[in-house]
Write a protein that holds these residues in place. Structure first.
Motif, PDB file in Angstrom:
ATOM      1  N   ARG A   6       0.840  -1.197   0.000  1.00  0.00           N
ATOM      2  CA  ARG A   6       0.000   0.000   0.000  1.00  0.00           C
ATOM      3  C   ARG A   6       0.871   1.241   0.000  1.00  0.00           C
ATOM      4  N   SER A   7       0.430   2.260  -0.728  1.00  0.00           N
ATOM      5  CA  SER A   7       1.161   3.519  -0.759  1.00  0.00           C
ATOM      6  C   SER A   7       0.994   4.234   0.572  1.00  0.00           C
ATOM      7  N   THR A   8       2.056   4.879   1.015  1.00  0.00           N
ATOM      8  CA  THR A   8       2.010   5.616   2.275  1.00  0.00           C
ATOM      9  C   THR A   8       2.966   6.800   2.205  1.00  0.00           C
ATOM     10  N   VAL A   9       2.638   7.845   2.925  1.00  0.00           N
ATOM     11  CA  VAL A   9       3.484   9.037   3.000  1.00  0.00           C
ATOM     12  C   VAL A   9       4.312   9.006   4.265  1.00  0.00           C
ATOM     13  N   GLU A  14       7.049   7.559  12.234  1.00  0.00           N
ATOM     14  CA  GLU A  14       7.382   8.918  11.800  1.00  0.00           C
ATOM     15  C   GLU A  14       6.293   9.901  12.212  1.00  0.00           C
ATOM     16  N   ALA A  15       5.034   9.495  12.032  1.00  0.00           N
ATOM     17  CA  ALA A  15       3.923  10.375  12.384  1.00  0.00           C
ATOM     18  C   ALA A  15       3.941  10.711  13.871  1.00  0.00           C
ATOM     19  N   GLU A  16       4.242   9.723  14.691  1.00  0.00           N
ATOM     20  CA  GLU A  16       4.288   9.959  16.140  1.00  0.00           C
ATOM     21  C   GLU A  16       5.390  10.951  16.494  1.00  0.00           C
ATOM     22  N   ALA A  17       6.571  10.778  15.860  1.00  0.00           N
ATOM     23  CA  ALA A  17       7.688  11.690  16.131  1.00  0.00           C
ATOM     24  C   ALA A  17       7.382  13.101  15.640  1.00  0.00           C
ATOM     25  N   TYR A  18       6.804  13.222  14.440  1.00  0.00           N
ATOM     26  CA  TYR A  18       6.467  14.544  13.902  1.00  0.00           C
ATOM     27  C   TYR A  18       5.432  15.245  14.778  1.00  0.00           C
ATOM     28  N   HIS A  39       5.608  23.167   8.085  1.00  0.00           N
ATOM     29  CA  HIS A  39       4.635  23.094   6.981  1.00  0.00           C
ATOM     30  C   HIS A  39       4.769  21.768   6.241  1.00  0.00           C
ATOM     31  N   GLU A  40       5.991  21.316   6.028  1.00  0.00           N
ATOM     32  CA  GLU A  40       6.206  20.044   5.343  1.00  0.00           C
ATOM     33  C   GLU A  40       5.628  18.888   6.160  1.00  0.00           C
ATOM     34  N   TYR A  41       5.857  18.922   7.485  1.00  0.00           N
ATOM     35  CA  TYR A  41       5.292  17.881   8.346  1.00  0.00           C
ATOM     36  C   TYR A  41       3.767  17.871   8.251  1.00  0.00           C
ATOM     37  N   LEU A  42       3.159  19.062   8.301  1.00  0.00           N
ATOM     38  CA  LEU A  42       1.699  19.156   8.253  1.00  0.00           C
ATOM     39  C   LEU A  42       1.155  18.691   6.906  1.00  0.00           C
ATOM     40  N   GLU A  43       1.887  18.967   5.833  1.00  0.00           N
ATOM     41  CA  GLU A  43       1.446  18.506   4.518  1.00  0.00           C
ATOM     42  C   GLU A  43       1.508  16.985   4.443  1.00  0.00           C
ATOM     43  N   LYS A  44       2.532  16.395   5.045  1.00  0.00           N
ATOM     44  CA  LYS A  44       2.605  14.937   5.077  1.00  0.00           C
ATOM     45  C   LYS A  44       1.485  14.350   5.927  1.00  0.00           C
ATOM     46  N   PHE A  45       1.205  14.993   7.059  1.00  0.00           N
ATOM     47  CA  PHE A  45       0.055  14.577   7.871  1.00  0.00           C
ATOM     48  C   PHE A  45      -1.230  14.628   7.047  1.00  0.00           C
ATOM     49  N   ASN A  46      -1.386  15.718   6.309  1.00  0.00           N
ATOM     50  CA  ASN A  46      -2.593  15.923   5.512  1.00  0.00           C
ATOM     51  C   ASN A  46      -2.764  14.815   4.475  1.00  0.00           C
ATOM     52  N   ASN A  52      -5.502   7.416   4.552  1.00  0.00           N
ATOM     53  CA  ASN A  52      -6.106   6.487   5.515  1.00  0.00           C
ATOM     54  C   ASN A  52      -7.629   6.546   5.463  1.00  0.00           C
ATOM     55  N   ALA A  53      -8.169   7.776   5.373  1.00  0.00           N
ATOM     56  CA  ALA A  53      -9.623   7.918   5.315  1.00  0.00           C
ATOM     57  C   ALA A  53     -10.180   7.328   4.024  1.00  0.00           C
ATOM     58  N   SER A  54      -9.493   7.559   2.900  1.00  0.00           N
ATOM     59  CA  SER A  54      -9.966   7.060   1.607  1.00  0.00           C
ATOM     60  C   SER A  54      -9.940   5.536   1.544  1.00  0.00           C
ATOM     61  N   ASN A  55      -8.917   4.934   2.165  1.00  0.00           N
ATOM     62  CA  ASN A  55      -8.751   3.482   2.123  1.00  0.00           C
ATOM     63  C   ASN A  55      -9.381   2.775   3.325  1.00  0.00           C
ATOM     64  N   GLU A  56     -10.050   3.569   4.200  1.00  0.00           N
ATOM     65  CA  GLU A  56     -10.683   3.028   5.409  1.00  0.00           C
ATOM     66  C   GLU A  56      -9.684   2.235   6.236  1.00  0.00           C
ATOM     67  N   GLU A  57      -8.508   2.832   6.446  1.00  0.00           N
ATOM     68  CA  GLU A  57      -7.446   2.222   7.238  1.00  0.00           C
ATOM     69  C   GLU A  57      -7.383   2.874   8.617  1.00  0.00           C
ATOM     70  N   ASP A  58      -6.527   2.335   9.450  1.00  0.00           N
ATOM     71  CA  ASP A  58      -6.308   2.897  10.781  1.00  0.00           C
ATOM     72  C   ASP A  58      -5.830   4.351  10.652  1.00  0.00           C
ATOM     73  N   GLU A  59      -6.568   5.274  11.246  1.00  0.00           N
ATOM     74  CA  GLU A  59      -6.253   6.694  11.100  1.00  0.00           C
ATOM     75  C   GLU A  59      -5.311   7.134  12.227  1.00  0.00           C
ATOM     76  N   PHE A  60      -4.060   6.681  12.094  1.00  0.00           N
ATOM     77  CA  PHE A  60      -3.092   6.918  13.161  1.00  0.00           C
ATOM     78  C   PHE A  60      -2.664   8.377  13.257  1.00  0.00           C
ATOM     79  N   VAL A  61      -2.797   9.142  12.172  1.00  0.00           N
ATOM     80  CA  VAL A  61      -2.447  10.564  12.228  1.00  0.00           C
ATOM     81  C   VAL A  61      -3.316  11.274  13.254  1.00  0.00           C
ATOM     82  N   LYS A  62      -4.623  11.020  13.175  1.00  0.00           N
ATOM     83  CA  LYS A  62      -5.548  11.612  14.134  1.00  0.00           C
ATOM     84  C   LYS A  62      -5.212  11.184  15.558  1.00  0.00           C
TER      85      LYS A  62
END
Length: 462
Positions: A6-9, A14-18, A39-46, A52-62
């Motif tokens: 699966r594609s991932t950003v 990484e998300a936890e550290a950011y 800004h780069e971190y927030l864009e990656k979060f976005n 995750n929302a589109s693929n109905e996966e675990d939304e770990f960013v939130k």
């Protein structure tokens, strides 16, 4: 990158550290290297949250943003960039300033769109709204200002101009300050549209939010009347050369005659928000009716068609409520003696920088928005690393369009792989403008490839 096919950003680690590094910036620091990195971190979060929302996966960013208590930080940054655009960017536009490229300024403008997109994605969940705590009041005020501006744009005819520009050409991220001003208008429109969705999610979770949120929505701002204006004269719908155009998922699209009564997702958001504010038991107790807002709300009856009710069946209950309302005097709201909370972030940002706007603009123009060539190349490298174009294209439902005439495109710039054209004539015509951005992007991509090659060599040798 790809994980389990699966594609991932971002990886969860990484998300936890950011998330832990996110911080609130002062307006004078907008555009500096540390702010650009965030800004780069927030864009990656976005992008990851959207995936995750589109693929109905675990939304770990939130989840990581909530656990790190960073939701109020997102709202602070959203209001900070709003104030910067109102007070500082407006001064920069009037200055005798011709940067080598408008790319850094464009990224500052686009920061607001990044943040509101991220907020929209995560505020679908009750826990995100609750984690905002008292700052949700500032978010409500922010949405109200953005939607009001959207209505004003519709009344002034600015939306029609945006549609004509979108139909004639694709907005570029380079050029002079005049072009940047046009891009700012397009970004502001998109932000206003997203604010509608965010407001709807807030109304979904009113029972879990501070009591002052409902009071502010209903009586301070009278949001039901504002939403009626969106139903009566929707800014995301207009006629262009005899064709009905609607803004659907951020793109202006022609709507066939057979589908004109079909609700878009955005139109559905407005109706659900209206339902929540008029039919919620707590809202009915708080909403202070008078003859004016009663007359405005009753305008909704003319839009309650069978086609609408088939698409959103719960509006049948609202239809009955409106019929009862039309036959009686405005019901009085239940008066409670409460201490009302007020939003603080926006007012504090304005007060602490009052009288300093011109100095901030001058400082940022000199230090951040006209960087030397080496710094600009480094920014472009990070930009290329942040935006995974192949991944983004997978999220786009419609075919690419020509960067000159807007027609469906099949040819792509062979160097940067980032600009599309319908024919060679358009590519040749566009090359003088595209040349500088193309070189920056290809240089950045070459550096990334060299770095990756070096890392692989080191791994093999070890």
């Amino acid at each position: 990158m790809a994980v389990d096919g699966r594609s991932t950003v971002l990886l969860p680690t990484e998300a936890e550290a950011y998330a832990q590094t996110l911080q609130s910036y002062k307006i004078k620091d907008i555009g500096n290297p540390s702010w650009m990195r965030q800004h780069e971190y927030l864009e990656k979060f976005n992008m990851q949250a959207l995936l995750n929302a589109s693929n109905e996966e675990d939304e770990f960013v939130k989840d990581f943003l909530i656990s790190a208590e960073k939701i109020p930080v997102l709202i602070h940054e959203l209001l900070a960039i709003e104030v910067w655009k109102q007070k500082v960017f407006s001064i920069i536009m009037k200055m005798d300033f011709e940067p080598k490229t408008t790319f850094p300024l464009y990224m500052a403008l686009y920061h607001e769109a990044t943040l509101i997109n991220l907020v929209e994605t995560i505020f679908f969940y009750r826990e995100s709204c609750e984690a905002a705590e008292d700052s949700v009041l500032d978010l409500v005020d922010y949405c109200y200002r953005k939607i009001t501006a959207l209505v004003a744009k519709q009344e002034a005819g600015e939306v029609d101009e945006l549609v004509k520009k979108a139909a004639s050409r694709v907005v570029e991220t380079g050029g002079n300050l005049q072009e940047l001003g046009q891009q700012e208008k397009a970004i502001s429109f998109d932000v206003g549209v997203k604010a509608v969705a965010v407001l709807r999610y807030v109304t979904d979770h009113l029972s879990s939010l501070p009591l002052s949120v409902a009071t502010r929505l209903l009586n301070t701002h009278d949001v039901p009347v504002l939403l009626v204006q969106l139903v009566e004269s929707p800014p995301w719908t207009c006629m262009n050369e005899g064709k009905l155009m609607k803004n659907i998922d951020g793109k202006w699209q022609e709507v066939p005659m057979a589908e004109r009564l079909k609700l878009t997702k955005l139109e559905g958001q407005v109706w659900i928000a209206i339902f929540n504010l008029l039919m919620g038991s707590e809202c009915q107790q708080k909403y202070e009716f008078n003859q004016f807002n009663k007359d405005q709300v009753l305008k909704l009856r003319g839009h309650m068609t069978e086609v609408l009710l088939d698409q959103i069946p719960m509006l049948v209950e609202l239809q009955r409520y409106l019929e009862h309302l039309s036959m009686m005097e405005p019901p009085s709201a239940r008066q409670n003696l409460v201490l009302e909370q007020v939003p603080e972030i926006y007012d504090n940002l304005v007060k602490e920088n009052e009288g300093k706007w011109a100095a901030i603009a001058k400082h940022q123009v000199k230090k951040y928005f006209d960087p030397p060539k080496a710094a600009l190349k480094e920014q472009a490298k990070r930009f290329a690393d942040t935006y995974n174009f192949d991944l983004l294209e997978g999220l786009i439902n419609e075919p690419p369009k020509c960067g000159v005439c807007g027609q469906p495109a099949t040819k792509r710039c062979s160097r940067c792989q980032n600009e599309w054209y319908c024919r060679r004539e358009c590519q040749v015509k566009h090359w003088p403008k595209h040349k500088a951005a193309c070189k920056l992007m290809t240089d950045a991509l070459d550096k990334i490839k060299l770095q990756e090659g070096g890392d692989q060599t080191k791994q093999s040798s070890s």
